[in-house]
Design an enzyme around this catalytic site. Structure first.
Site, PDB file in Angstrom:
ATOM      1  N   GLN A  96       0.852  -1.201   0.000  1.00  0.00           N
ATOM      2  CA  GLN A  96       0.000   0.000   0.000  1.00  0.00           C
ATOM      3  C   GLN A  96       0.887   1.251   0.000  1.00  0.00           C
ATOM      4  O   GLN A  96       0.380   2.369  -0.121  1.00  0.00           O
ATOM      5  CB  GLN A  96      -0.895   0.016   1.236  1.00  0.00           C
ATOM      6  N   HIS A 114      -1.777   1.453  -4.050  1.00  0.00           N
ATOM      7  CA  HIS A 114      -2.204   2.841  -3.838  1.00  0.00           C
ATOM      8  C   HIS A 114      -1.340   3.830  -4.605  1.00  0.00           C
ATOM      9  O   HIS A 114      -1.278   4.999  -4.249  1.00  0.00           O
ATOM     10  CB  HIS A 114      -2.197   3.169  -2.333  1.00  0.00           C
TER      11      HIS A 114
END
Ligand code: BV8
Ligand code: ZN
Length: 237
Positions: A96, A114
């Protein structure tokens, strides 16, 4: 901790496919702030003011300046022992994180759920994208369509990059062991990969300095800092 590390190592050594799933805690020892720790980013600023498309559209200069300040911090950060161990292990690393420290440590198969801090993209999604090398850019118009350029990260309420999501889901479902490192496991759909891996038969090893919602999914939970624990999972002292 030693007994848990030994159990985790046995799982990893007997597995065909091992993947890691990481969050901000993986980079904490590299000096990059986490989000939800007591001294974390979201305890100093409301994500609704900087990490949503609405926030960017409301005040593109403010959001651009906020990300520029985080880029300056990230640019001085170096991989820690956990990044290096994951890179040396030659596994698929689902992250992430947007800091690029896994690649800086030599990892070659990193899936960014992300996005990345080291590129800007057109906010209107016309397709224009620019790598960020050395100079940290200020707010500027997209040279192709005139919309604004903004960091190539996934803001709240934005869809995750399709290809990255598909690759991460396949890797999670194919894994025999998922090592979950330094994440509060509160942000979806990313955090859903942990349970998906578990449901498809993977053993879950959680490495964190504290308990999280991922604790209940763990076959083995190791309380400790990533920089101490992760190298030991792969046989390094
Ligand atoms: C989506 C930007 C579909 C990048 C981030 C209402 C409206 C809209 C959406 C939602 C909603 N309600 C829920 C949602 C879904 C939302 C969500 O999950 N919200 C949560 C908070 C409830 N998700 C989304 O919006 C996602 N998109 O759903 O799209 C959609 C589309 C349209 C309409 C509807 C739905 C997008 C999610 C991505 C958001 N982007 N940031 C950036 O600037 O970085 S979120 C932010 O959280 C980061 O991306 C980060 O990666 C992510 C997860 O955080 P962690 O990495 O886990 O970090 P955290 O600080 O939380 O935890 C650190 C851990 O490390 C702790 O456990 C700590 O104990 C540990 N630790 C600390 N030090 C160490 C350590 N461990 C080991 N060693 C150490 N040394
Ligand atoms: Zn554009």
């Amino acid at each position: 901790m030693d007994e848990a590390v030994a159990r985790a190592r046995r799982l990893i050594e007997t597995a065909d496919v091992v993947v890691s799933f990481s969050g901000a805690g993986l980079s904490a020892e590299s000096g990059i702030d986490t989000f939800r720790d007591p001294d974390g980013i979201w305890n100093t600023i409301d994500p609704a003011t900087v990490a949503t498309p609405e926030a960017f559209e409301r005040d593109p200069q403010f959001v651009t300046d906020w990300y520029a300040q985080r880029r300056r911090t990230m640019r001085t950060a170096r991989p820690n022992a956990a990044h290096r161990a994951l890179a040396d292990a030659g596994i698929v690393n689902i992250t992430q994180n947007i800091d690029g420290l896994l690649e800086a440590a030599g990892a070659t198969d990193v899936i960014h759920l992300h996005g990345t801090m080291w590129a800007d993209r057109c906010h209107a999604e016309c397709g224009h994208r620019e790598q960020i090398e050395s100079r940290i850019p200020s707010l500027r118009a997209c040279p192709h369509c005139g919309s604004w350029m903004r960091p190539d990260v996934v803001l709240f309420g934005e869809l995750l990059p399709e290809r990255a999501w598909q690759r991460a889901a396949l890797a999670a479902l194919a894994s025999d062991v998922m090592i979950v490192i330094g994440t509060s496991a509160e942000v979806y759909p990313a955090a859903g990969l942990i349970d998906a891996a578990r449901q498809s038969g993977a053993s879950i090893v959680v490495v964190n300095v504290a308990g999280t919602v991922a604790s209940r999914l763990a076959n083995v939970e190791i309380r400790g800092a990533a920089g101490d624990v992760v190298p030991r999972l792969f046989g390094n002292p």
